[in-house]
Enzyme design. Structure first.
Site, PDB file in Angstrom:
ATOM      1  NE  ARG A   1     -10.494  -5.545   3.608  1.00 36.56           N
ATOM      2  CZ  ARG A   1      -9.323  -4.907   3.627  1.00 36.56           C
ATOM      3  NH1 ARG A   1      -8.845  -4.378   2.540  1.00 36.56           N
ATOM      4  NH2 ARG A   1      -8.643  -4.795   4.750  1.00 36.56           N
TER       5      ARG A   1
ATOM      6  CB  THR B   1      -0.848  -0.020   1.291  1.00 35.04           C
ATOM      7  OG1 THR B   1      -1.777  -1.082   1.189  1.00 35.04           O
ATOM      8  CG2 THR B   1      -1.596   1.289   1.515  1.00 35.04           C
TER       9      THR B   1
ATOM     10  N   GLY C   1      -6.287  -3.453   7.545  1.00 34.13           N
ATOM     11  CA  GLY C   1      -7.202  -2.326   7.535  1.00 34.13           C
ATOM     12  C   GLY C   1      -8.307  -2.345   8.571  1.00 34.13           C
TER      13      GLY C   1
HETATM   14  N1  ASP Z   1      -4.564  -1.106   4.831  1.00 35.87           N
HETATM   15  C1  ASP Z   1      -4.701  -1.829   3.605  1.00 35.87           C
HETATM   16  C2  ASP Z   1      -6.040  -2.530   3.599  1.00 35.87           C
HETATM   17  O1  ASP Z   1      -6.431  -3.081   4.623  1.00 35.87           O
HETATM   18  C3  ASP Z   1      -3.644  -2.843   3.365  1.00 35.87           C
HETATM   19  C4  ASP Z   1      -2.242  -2.422   3.707  1.00 35.87           C
HETATM   20  O2  ASP Z   1      -1.996  -1.285   4.092  1.00 35.87           O
HETATM   21  O3  ASP Z   1      -1.321  -3.267   3.566  1.00 35.87           O
HETATM   22  O4  ASP Z   1      -6.684  -2.576   2.577  1.00 35.87           O
END
Ligand code: ASP
Length: 320
Positions: A209, A181, A234
Protein backbone atom coordinates in the site's frame (compact mmCIF):
# COMPACT_ATOMS: atom_id res chain seq x y z
CA UNK A 1 12.17 36.75 7.18
CA UNK A 2 12.52 32.96 7.34
CA UNK A 3 9.61 30.85 8.58
CA UNK A 4 9.43 27.18 9.57
CA UNK A 5 6.27 25.17 10.22
CA UNK A 6 6.10 21.52 11.21
CA UNK A 7 3.44 18.90 11.86
CA UNK A 8 3.46 15.59 13.70
CA UNK A 9 0.27 14.20 12.23
CA UNK A 10 -3.47 14.77 12.54
CA UNK A 11 -6.19 12.43 13.77
CA UNK A 12 -8.94 11.61 16.23
CA UNK A 13 -12.65 12.20 16.26
CA UNK A 14 -14.87 14.20 18.57
CA UNK A 15 -14.11 16.70 21.25
CA UNK A 16 -10.57 17.57 22.30
CA UNK A 17 -9.87 15.78 25.57
CA UNK A 18 -6.68 17.53 26.59
CA UNK A 19 -3.04 16.55 26.68
CA UNK A 20 -1.99 12.99 27.38
CA UNK A 21 0.95 11.83 29.46
CA UNK A 22 3.08 11.36 26.33
CA UNK A 23 2.35 14.78 24.81
CA UNK A 24 5.06 16.66 26.74
CA UNK A 25 7.67 14.48 24.99
CA UNK A 26 6.16 15.31 21.60
CA UNK A 27 6.02 19.02 22.47
CA UNK A 28 9.63 18.94 23.61
CA UNK A 29 10.67 17.38 20.31
CA UNK A 30 8.73 19.95 18.29
CA UNK A 31 10.17 22.79 20.37
CA UNK A 32 13.71 21.54 19.80
CA UNK A 33 13.08 21.21 16.05
CA UNK A 34 11.59 24.70 15.77
CA UNK A 35 14.27 26.36 17.85
CA UNK A 36 17.32 24.68 16.31
CA UNK A 37 16.20 24.65 12.68
CA UNK A 38 14.50 28.07 12.93
CA UNK A 39 17.71 29.64 14.24
CA UNK A 40 19.79 27.92 11.55
CA UNK A 41 17.40 29.22 8.88
CA UNK A 42 17.58 32.72 10.33
CA UNK A 43 21.37 32.71 10.38
CA UNK A 44 21.43 31.54 6.77
CA UNK A 45 23.59 28.49 7.50
CA UNK A 46 20.96 26.27 5.89
CA UNK A 47 18.44 26.89 3.13
CA UNK A 48 14.76 25.92 3.07
CA UNK A 49 15.47 22.53 1.48
CA UNK A 50 18.01 21.54 4.12
CA UNK A 51 15.80 23.00 6.87
CA UNK A 52 12.83 20.79 6.02
CA UNK A 53 15.13 17.78 5.65
CA UNK A 54 16.73 18.29 9.06
CA UNK A 55 13.42 19.13 10.74
CA UNK A 56 11.89 15.90 9.47
CA UNK A 57 15.01 13.88 10.37
CA UNK A 58 14.72 15.08 13.97
CA UNK A 59 11.05 14.09 14.06
CA UNK A 60 11.81 10.71 12.44
CA UNK A 61 14.12 10.14 15.43
CA UNK A 62 11.30 10.78 17.95
CA UNK A 63 9.71 7.33 18.61
CA UNK A 64 6.32 8.86 19.44
CA UNK A 65 5.84 10.14 15.90
CA UNK A 66 4.84 7.81 13.09
CA UNK A 67 7.98 8.10 10.95
CA UNK A 68 11.41 6.51 11.18
CA UNK A 69 11.79 4.71 14.53
CA UNK A 70 8.31 4.36 16.02
CA UNK A 71 6.53 4.00 12.68
CA UNK A 72 3.22 2.12 12.85
CA UNK A 73 3.21 -1.54 11.85
CA UNK A 74 1.84 -2.99 8.63
CA UNK A 75 -0.64 -5.88 8.40
CA UNK A 76 2.22 -8.37 8.76
CA UNK A 77 3.76 -6.58 11.76
CA UNK A 78 6.69 -5.02 9.92
CA UNK A 79 7.54 -1.35 9.28
CA UNK A 80 7.55 0.14 5.79
CA UNK A 81 8.05 3.88 5.40
CA UNK A 82 7.32 6.53 2.76
CA UNK A 83 8.78 10.04 2.37
CA UNK A 84 8.99 12.85 -0.16
CA UNK A 85 10.55 16.28 -0.53
CA UNK A 86 10.22 19.17 -2.98
CA UNK A 87 12.08 22.41 -3.56
CA UNK A 88 10.06 25.48 -4.58
CA UNK A 89 12.39 27.49 -6.82
CA UNK A 90 13.13 24.75 -9.35
CA UNK A 91 10.45 22.14 -8.64
CA UNK A 92 13.10 19.50 -7.91
CA UNK A 93 11.64 16.52 -6.06
CA UNK A 94 12.58 13.17 -4.52
CA UNK A 95 10.57 10.35 -3.01
CA UNK A 96 11.00 6.91 -1.46
CA UNK A 97 8.30 4.28 -1.05
CA UNK A 98 8.16 1.30 1.31
CA UNK A 99 11.70 1.59 2.64
CA UNK A 100 12.58 -0.52 5.69
CA UNK A 101 16.34 -0.48 6.25
CA UNK A 102 17.19 3.17 6.83
CA UNK A 103 16.97 5.52 9.79
CA UNK A 104 16.02 8.62 7.78
CA UNK A 105 13.73 8.12 4.78
CA UNK A 106 13.58 11.89 4.23
CA UNK A 107 17.36 12.06 3.72
CA UNK A 108 17.00 9.32 1.11
CA UNK A 109 14.35 11.44 -0.66
CA UNK A 110 16.68 14.44 -0.42
CA UNK A 111 19.51 12.41 -2.03
CA UNK A 112 17.21 11.47 -4.91
CA UNK A 113 16.23 15.13 -5.35
CA UNK A 114 19.89 16.16 -5.39
CA UNK A 115 20.76 13.49 -7.94
CA UNK A 116 18.10 14.96 -10.23
CA UNK A 117 16.72 11.78 -11.77
CA UNK A 118 14.56 9.71 -11.24
CA UNK A 119 12.06 11.26 -8.81
CA UNK A 120 10.84 8.10 -7.04
CA UNK A 121 12.47 4.86 -5.92
CA UNK A 122 10.76 2.00 -4.14
CA UNK A 123 11.41 -0.77 -1.66
CA UNK A 124 14.78 -2.53 -1.67
CA UNK A 125 16.15 -0.44 -4.51
CA UNK A 126 15.37 2.71 -2.54
CA UNK A 127 17.02 1.31 0.59
CA UNK A 128 20.09 0.28 -1.41
CA UNK A 129 20.33 3.67 -3.12
CA UNK A 130 20.05 5.49 0.21
CA UNK A 131 22.63 3.32 1.98
CA UNK A 132 25.02 3.76 -0.91
CA UNK A 133 24.55 7.55 -0.57
CA UNK A 134 25.47 7.36 3.11
CA UNK A 135 22.03 7.34 4.76
CA UNK A 136 22.35 5.37 8.00
CA UNK A 137 21.43 1.71 7.62
CA UNK A 138 19.39 0.09 10.41
CA UNK A 139 17.94 -3.34 11.03
CA UNK A 140 14.22 -3.38 10.14
CA UNK A 141 13.47 -4.48 13.74
CA UNK A 142 15.28 -1.40 15.13
CA UNK A 143 12.41 0.72 13.80
CA UNK A 144 9.79 -1.19 15.85
CA UNK A 145 8.88 0.12 19.31
CA UNK A 146 6.94 -1.56 22.14
CA UNK A 147 4.21 1.07 21.87
CA UNK A 148 3.61 0.31 18.21
CA UNK A 149 3.66 -3.47 18.85
CA UNK A 150 0.96 -2.98 21.47
CA UNK A 151 -1.08 -0.84 19.13
CA UNK A 152 -0.73 -3.40 16.33
CA UNK A 153 -1.85 -6.24 18.67
CA UNK A 154 -4.93 -4.22 19.60
CA UNK A 155 -5.61 -3.62 15.90
CA UNK A 156 -5.23 -7.34 15.19
CA UNK A 157 -7.51 -8.35 18.09
CA UNK A 158 -10.18 -5.96 16.88
CA UNK A 159 -9.87 -7.37 13.37
CA UNK A 160 -10.20 -3.74 12.32
CA UNK A 161 -9.81 -2.17 8.89
CA UNK A 162 -6.35 -0.69 8.15
CA UNK A 163 -5.91 2.58 9.96
CA UNK A 164 -9.00 2.06 12.14
CA UNK A 165 -7.03 2.28 15.33
CA UNK A 166 -5.24 5.36 14.03
CA UNK A 167 -8.28 7.52 14.60
CA UNK A 168 -10.74 5.54 16.68
CA UNK A 169 -10.32 6.90 20.14
CA UNK A 170 -12.77 4.37 21.53
CA UNK A 171 -10.21 1.69 20.67
CA UNK A 172 -7.09 3.58 21.64
CA UNK A 173 -6.47 6.89 23.28
CA UNK A 174 -4.33 9.27 21.40
CA UNK A 175 -1.20 8.23 23.28
CA UNK A 176 -1.20 5.04 21.34
CA UNK A 177 -2.82 5.62 18.03
CA UNK A 178 -1.14 5.73 14.66
CA UNK A 179 -1.33 9.38 13.81
CA UNK A 180 2.05 11.03 13.83
CA UNK A 181 3.13 11.39 10.23
CA UNK A 182 5.64 14.23 10.21
CA UNK A 183 6.18 17.13 7.85
CA UNK A 184 7.87 20.50 7.49
CA UNK A 185 7.59 23.57 5.28
CA UNK A 186 10.09 26.42 5.27
CA UNK A 187 10.86 29.80 3.75
CA UNK A 188 14.52 30.80 3.71
CA UNK A 189 16.36 34.14 3.57
CA UNK A 190 16.50 34.01 -0.21
CA UNK A 191 12.73 33.72 -0.51
CA UNK A 192 12.78 30.06 -1.51
CA UNK A 193 10.32 27.57 -0.01
CA UNK A 194 10.50 23.77 0.40
CA UNK A 195 8.31 20.99 1.79
CA UNK A 196 8.99 17.51 3.22
CA UNK A 197 6.78 14.71 4.61
CA UNK A 198 7.61 11.30 6.12
CA UNK A 199 5.45 8.47 7.50
CA UNK A 200 5.06 4.84 8.46
CA UNK A 201 1.57 5.00 6.94
CA UNK A 202 -1.39 3.44 8.73
CA UNK A 203 -1.53 0.58 11.21
CA UNK A 204 -2.34 -2.68 9.45
CA UNK A 205 -1.83 -1.32 5.96
CA UNK A 206 -1.67 -4.14 3.42
CA UNK A 207 1.58 -5.15 1.75
CA UNK A 208 2.48 -2.71 -1.01
CA UNK A 209 0.00 0.00 0.00
CA UNK A 210 1.25 3.48 -0.90
CA UNK A 211 -0.26 6.53 0.78
CA UNK A 212 -0.15 10.19 -0.18
CA UNK A 213 3.06 11.00 1.70
CA UNK A 214 5.54 9.94 -1.01
CA UNK A 215 3.40 11.24 -3.86
CA UNK A 216 4.46 14.64 -5.13
CA UNK A 217 1.34 16.77 -5.47
CA UNK A 218 -0.68 14.68 -3.00
CA UNK A 219 1.16 14.72 0.34
CA UNK A 220 3.92 17.18 -0.54
CA UNK A 221 4.25 20.15 -2.89
CA UNK A 222 6.46 23.20 -3.36
CA UNK A 223 6.61 25.79 -6.15
CA UNK A 224 8.01 29.33 -6.24
CA UNK A 225 4.95 30.63 -4.34
CA UNK A 226 4.13 28.08 -1.68
CA UNK A 227 5.20 24.89 0.13
CA UNK A 228 2.66 22.36 1.47
CA UNK A 229 2.79 19.18 3.60
CA UNK A 230 -0.35 17.13 4.31
CA UNK A 231 -1.37 14.53 6.85
CA UNK A 232 -4.51 12.41 7.08
CA UNK A 233 -6.13 9.45 5.37
CA UNK A 234 -3.81 9.24 2.40
CA UNK A 235 -6.17 7.82 -0.21
CA UNK A 236 -8.35 10.96 -0.15
CA UNK A 237 -5.31 13.20 -0.40
CA UNK A 238 -4.16 11.22 -3.45
CA UNK A 239 -7.59 11.38 -5.11
CA UNK A 240 -7.75 15.16 -4.73
CA UNK A 241 -4.06 15.86 -5.49
CA UNK A 242 -4.39 17.74 -2.23
CA UNK A 243 -1.05 19.53 -1.85
CA UNK A 244 -0.96 20.63 -5.49
CA UNK A 245 -4.62 21.60 -5.38
CA UNK A 246 -3.90 23.91 -2.48
CA UNK A 247 -1.05 25.56 -4.40
CA UNK A 248 -3.22 26.02 -7.48
CA UNK A 249 -6.08 27.53 -5.50
CA UNK A 250 -3.63 29.92 -3.86
CA UNK A 251 -2.05 30.88 -7.18
CA UNK A 252 -5.42 31.58 -8.75
CA UNK A 253 -6.48 34.02 -6.06
CA UNK A 254 -7.77 32.35 -2.92
CA UNK A 255 -6.18 33.52 0.33
CA UNK A 256 -3.91 31.01 2.06
CA UNK A 257 -6.62 30.21 4.63
CA UNK A 258 -9.26 29.80 1.91
CA UNK A 259 -7.01 27.53 -0.15
CA UNK A 260 -6.36 25.33 2.90
CA UNK A 261 -10.08 25.19 3.69
CA UNK A 262 -10.86 24.23 0.08
CA UNK A 263 -8.55 21.22 0.34
CA UNK A 264 -9.88 20.05 3.70
CA UNK A 265 -13.44 20.41 2.32
CA UNK A 266 -12.45 18.35 -0.73
CA UNK A 267 -10.98 15.41 1.21
CA UNK A 268 -13.72 15.18 3.85
CA UNK A 269 -16.57 13.73 1.73
CA UNK A 270 -14.27 10.94 0.54
CA UNK A 271 -13.17 9.88 4.00
CA UNK A 272 -10.01 11.93 4.16
CA UNK A 273 -9.95 13.91 7.33
CA UNK A 274 -6.63 15.42 8.28
CA UNK A 275 -4.63 18.61 8.20
CA UNK A 276 -2.15 20.66 6.20
CA UNK A 277 0.72 23.03 6.85
CA UNK A 278 1.70 25.65 4.28
CA UNK A 279 4.07 28.60 3.99
CA UNK A 280 4.14 31.17 1.22
CA UNK A 281 7.03 33.12 -0.27
CA UNK A 282 5.62 36.20 1.53
CA UNK A 283 6.00 34.46 4.89
CA UNK A 284 2.33 33.71 5.50
CA UNK A 285 1.81 30.43 7.30
CA UNK A 286 -1.24 28.24 8.00
CA UNK A 287 -1.68 24.99 9.99
CA UNK A 288 -5.41 24.07 9.78
CA UNK A 289 -6.92 20.64 10.49
CA UNK A 290 -10.36 19.10 10.73
CA UNK A 291 -9.57 16.21 13.10
CA UNK A 292 -9.63 16.27 16.89
CA UNK A 293 -6.00 17.29 16.92
CA UNK A 294 -2.92 17.97 14.86
CA UNK A 295 0.56 18.17 16.35
CA UNK A 296 1.92 21.38 14.87
CA UNK A 297 4.35 24.20 15.45
CA UNK A 298 5.62 27.39 13.86
CA UNK A 299 8.89 29.31 14.17
CA UNK A 300 8.41 32.86 12.94
CA UNK A 301 11.00 35.53 13.59
CA UNK A 302 12.20 33.77 16.74
CA UNK A 303 8.65 33.28 18.08
CA UNK A 304 7.63 29.66 18.65
CA UNK A 305 4.02 28.50 18.84
CA UNK A 306 3.01 24.87 19.31
CA UNK A 307 -0.48 23.37 19.22
CA UNK A 308 -2.08 19.94 19.54
CA UNK A 309 -5.79 20.51 20.12
CA UNK A 310 -7.79 23.56 19.08
CA UNK A 311 -5.62 26.02 21.06
CA UNK A 312 -1.90 26.62 21.29
CA UNK A 313 -0.05 24.81 24.06
CA UNK A 314 1.05 26.99 26.98
CA UNK A 315 4.79 26.38 26.65
CA UNK A 316 5.65 28.02 29.98
CA UNK A 317 3.57 25.45 31.82
CA UNK A 318 5.36 22.57 30.05
CA UNK A 319 8.96 23.41 30.92
CA UNK A 320 9.96 22.64 27.37
N1 ASP B 1 -1.10 10.31 5.09
C1 ASP B 1 -0.52 9.17 5.73
C2 ASP B 1 -0.82 7.94 4.90
O1 ASP B 1 -1.94 7.80 4.42
C3 ASP B 1 -0.99 8.93 7.11
C4 ASP B 1 -1.12 10.15 7.98
O2 ASP B 1 -0.79 11.25 7.58
O3 ASP B 1 -1.57 9.99 9.15
O4 ASP B 1 0.02 7.09 4.76
Amino acid sequence: MPVLAIHGGAGGDGEWRGLTSLDPERVQCMHHVLESIGNALASGTIDALEAVTQAVELMEDEPLFNAGIGSVLDEDGTVTMDASIMNGSDGAAGSVVNVRQIRHPIRAANCILKQGWPVMLNSEAADEFAIQKGVEKVEPTWLITELRKKQWSRWKEQNARPGATDEDDSVLDHDMDGMGTVGAVALDKNGNVAAATSTGGMTGKPKGRIGDTPIIGAGTWADPNIAVSCTGVGEAFIRTCAAHRLATKYETGLSLDEACRDVLDAVEPIGGRGGVIAVTKDGDVATPFQTMLMYRGVWNDGEITIGIGPNDVDLDSMDS
